[in-house]
Scaffold this active site. Structure first.
Site, short mmCIF file in Angstrom:
data_model
loop_
_atom_site.label_atom_id
_atom_site.label_comp_id
_atom_site.label_asym_id
_atom_site.label_seq_id
_atom_site.Cartn_x
_atom_site.Cartn_y
_atom_site.Cartn_z
N SER A 1 29.22 49.94 46.85
CA SER A 1 30.28 49.25 46.10
C SER A 1 31.19 48.45 47.01
O SER A 1 32.12 47.80 46.54
CB SER A 1 31.11 50.27 45.31
N ASN B 1 36.42 61.40 45.53
CA ASN B 1 36.66 61.39 44.08
C ASN B 1 38.15 61.27 43.73
O ASN B 1 38.54 60.47 42.89
CB ASN B 1 36.06 62.64 43.43
N THR C 1 48.65 28.63 5.59
CA THR C 1 47.88 29.84 5.34
C THR C 1 46.50 29.33 4.95
O THR C 1 46.39 28.26 4.32
CB THR C 1 48.46 30.71 4.20
N HIS C 2 45.47 30.03 5.38
CA HIS C 2 44.08 29.57 5.16
C HIS C 2 43.85 28.18 5.76
O HIS C 2 42.98 27.45 5.29
CB HIS C 2 43.71 29.57 3.67
N SER D 1 35.64 13.13 29.55
CA SER D 1 34.21 13.30 29.30
C SER D 1 33.44 12.40 30.25
O SER D 1 33.90 11.31 30.59
CB SER D 1 33.91 12.92 27.85
N LYS E 1 37.91 10.20 25.78
CA LYS E 1 38.23 11.62 25.56
C LYS E 1 39.28 12.19 26.51
O LYS E 1 39.30 11.86 27.69
CB LYS E 1 36.95 12.47 25.69
N ASN F 1 40.23 16.16 26.76
CA ASN F 1 39.93 17.45 26.15
C ASN F 1 40.86 18.56 26.64
O ASN F 1 41.13 18.64 27.83
CB ASN F 1 38.48 17.85 26.46
N GLU G 1 40.91 25.92 25.70
CA GLU G 1 39.55 26.29 25.27
C GLU G 1 38.98 27.39 26.17
O GLU G 1 38.36 28.35 25.70
CB GLU G 1 38.63 25.07 25.29
N TYR H 1 33.61 64.32 37.99
CA TYR H 1 33.25 62.98 38.47
C TYR H 1 31.75 62.73 38.36
O TYR H 1 30.93 63.60 38.67
CB TYR H 1 33.68 62.80 39.94
N GLN I 1 31.85 54.48 39.38
CA GLN I 1 31.93 53.37 40.33
C GLN I 1 31.87 52.02 39.59
O GLN I 1 32.35 51.01 40.08
CB GLN I 1 30.78 53.49 41.34
N LYS J 1 35.06 49.41 38.35
CA LYS J 1 35.88 48.48 39.13
C LYS J 1 35.72 47.02 38.76
O LYS J 1 36.71 46.31 38.56
CB LYS J 1 35.63 48.68 40.61
N1 ARG Z 1 32.66 54.49 45.53
C1 ARG Z 1 32.88 55.62 44.71
C2 ARG Z 1 33.50 55.18 43.38
O1 ARG Z 1 33.87 54.10 43.27
C3 ARG Z 1 33.78 56.59 45.38
C4 ARG Z 1 33.62 58.00 44.92
C5 ARG Z 1 32.29 58.49 45.34
N2 ARG Z 1 32.14 59.89 45.13
C6 ARG Z 1 30.97 60.46 45.17
N3 ARG Z 1 30.93 61.73 44.96
N4 ARG Z 1 29.87 59.80 45.32
O2 ARG Z 1 33.61 55.93 42.46
#
Ligand code: ARG
Length: 464
Positions: free
Chosen positions: A30, A117, A162-163, A284, A290, A292, A297, A324, A329, A332
């Site tokens: 990650s 964790n 309205t509408h 455009s 144009k 825009n 949008e 956990y 993961q 994020k």
């Molecule tokens: N990169 C992990 C996450 O975002 C960190 C926690 C990992 N914990 C584990 N027991 N593998 O959640």
């Protein structure tokens, strides 16, 4: 010093017989997205280390070494000199490894009484808390910008729909204040969500807590958390605070999207109610005429991805057993993208709102079409003693007749109007004007210019 096992590459490699394939490494890593947690990760680690030293779990020297190492790491990260490694999976292990390179055993002691964790849960909360503070500030700026546009238009008349059919005249200031209200509730939701974000998971360790004599309240105070999470299993595993934030963001973006839709419609040459400054529009490549409204949008479109992130996080959570699981993961990227989208959108909108040109003549001309004061005529008859349903019917006949003649209600002479009800007298025309119609709606929450001005004052006080 280091024993023979520490030379293995991964934090856990002593347990394994074969390395993971490159694909699995990439799949499970990650670091390329969670490295943006680096600052809060270090902040959390320093608070943890300070507490470990205060509790005599590590020495003061260890803590000083950790501080020194982290200062250098921060420097390296900020100057883009830090080498992030996929082999080290995530932001936490990358930083810990570098710390150990820099300060030796003290770096290896940092993780005492802690797990990734509770570490990652803490990081996300610190990150999100500051994102919420930014968003609350930007919502205030946007509300102020809308207030400033509304202020000179407390009397400007626009058709209320309205509408998407002309319904009754309203003032443009009143219309904008509707969005100031919506963004006010969004602010409340964000502030409320922050209360639940601002609790400390650290100390929960992997899931069961730790056998070391830690002081969680001390860490919470250092990091500015209002409280600790009171159950270790819950602390490391739930992401409801992030889901709640995404829900509040989805609503916020829904409001932005409604405003965007209106800006697009208002800017259409068919209505020509407003103009948006050139810097928020594009042309455009084929049609030279144009201009825009790209920004509104896109904001309308980006609402879709924020709504999607909410569903992603809800789905991520729904079948996870305690405690956990690595699924988390995946929290994020949706969360980061939600924050980025909301922040960019609010920044652009505050600026764009301030640069709107209002074309009051076009608004007024549109309000004169579509029998916007028909309800006023019905109300007039009620005030003369006719039951509302009968008044409604009399005016419906009048509107039909106007439609056939191709004129407005106000164009009918007194004699012509009296054909629909003998209760109509010479004071009727005052009730049929746009100005008379809006001025008559003078109660709290009504569209009368006096009420709009009062609402603007109240909101200004609130936003000070
Ligand atoms: N990169 C992990 C996450 O975002 C960190 C926690 C990992 N914990 C584990 N027991 N593998 O959640």
């Amino acid at each position: 010093m280091s024993d023979q096992f520490s030379k293995k590459a991964d934090a856990w490699s002593a347990r394994f017989n074969e390395p993971v394939s490159d694909l699995v490494k990439r799949y499970t890593a990650s670091v390329f997205f969670d490295k943006r947690l680096a600052h809060v990760d270090i902040q959390g680690s320093l608070a943890h280390a300070e507490m470990l030293a205060a509790q005599n779990i590590i020495t003061a020297q260890d803590y000083a070494d950790i501080q020194r190492g982290m200062a250098q790491i921060l420097n390296e990260i900020d100057s883009d000199k830090f080498t992030w490694s996929l082999d080290l999976e995530d932001v936490h292990l990358n930083i810990e490894k570098r710390l150990t390179e820099l300060v030796g055993d003290a770096g290896k002691r940092l993780h005492t009484g802690r797990s990734r964790n509770d570490q990652v849960a803490t990081d996300i909360r610190l990150y999100l808390r500051s994102a919420i503070d930014d968003i609350v500030g930007l919502l205030k700026a946007l509300r102020l910008a809308l207030l400033h546009v509304a202020e000179p238009h407390a009397d400007t008349i626009i058709p209320g729909f309205t509408h998407l059919q002309v319904a009754q005249p309203v003032t443009f200031g009143h219309h904008l204040l509707a969005y100031v209200e919506m963004f006010g509730r969004d602010t409340e939701r964000m502030a409320d969500c922050r209360k639940r974000v601002n609790r400390l998971p650290l100390g929960a360790a992997a899931l069961a807590g730790t056998s070391f004599p830690i002081d969680r309240l001390r860490v919470a105070a250092t990091l500015g958390f209002d409280d600790v999470c009171h159950n270790s299993l819950d602390a490391v595993s739930d992401r409801d605070f992030a889901i709640e934030f995404c829900a509040a963001s989805a609503l916020l973006m829904t409001h932005v999207s409604r405003l965007s839709e209106e800006l697009v419609i208002w800017m259409s040459p068919r209505l020509g109610f407003i103009d948006i400054a050139d810097r928020f529009c594009t042309g455009s490549s084929i049609m030279p005429q144009k201009k825009n409204p790209d920004v509104p949008e896109l904001a309308r479109g980006k609402t879709g991805r924020v709504n999607g992130h909410l569903i992603a996080l809800l789905t991520l959570m729904k079948a996870q057993p305690l405690a956990y699981n690595k699924d988390n993961q995946e929290d994020k990227e949706p969360l980061f993208d939600t924050v980025d989208t909301v922040i960019d959108t609010l920044r652009i909108f505050a600026d764009m709102a301030a640069g709107i040109t209002v074309k009051a003549d076009a608004m007024r001309a549109a309000a004169l079409q579509g029998y916007a004061t028909a309800t006023d005529l019905a109300d007039y008859l009620v005030k003369k003693g006719l039951p509302f349903r009968d008044a409604h019917e009399a005016v419906a006949h009048a509107v039909r007749s106007c439609e056939q003649r191709g004129c407005d209600l106000a164009d009918l002479s007194l004699a012509e109007l009296r054909a629909f009800s003998a209760l109509i007298e010479s004071d009727v025309h005052a009730a049929l004007t746009l100005e008379g119609s809006v001025a008559a709606r003078s109660h709290v929450g009504g569209t009368a210019p006096a009420q709009v001005r009062a609402a603007i004052e109240r909101l200004k006080q609130q936003l000070q």
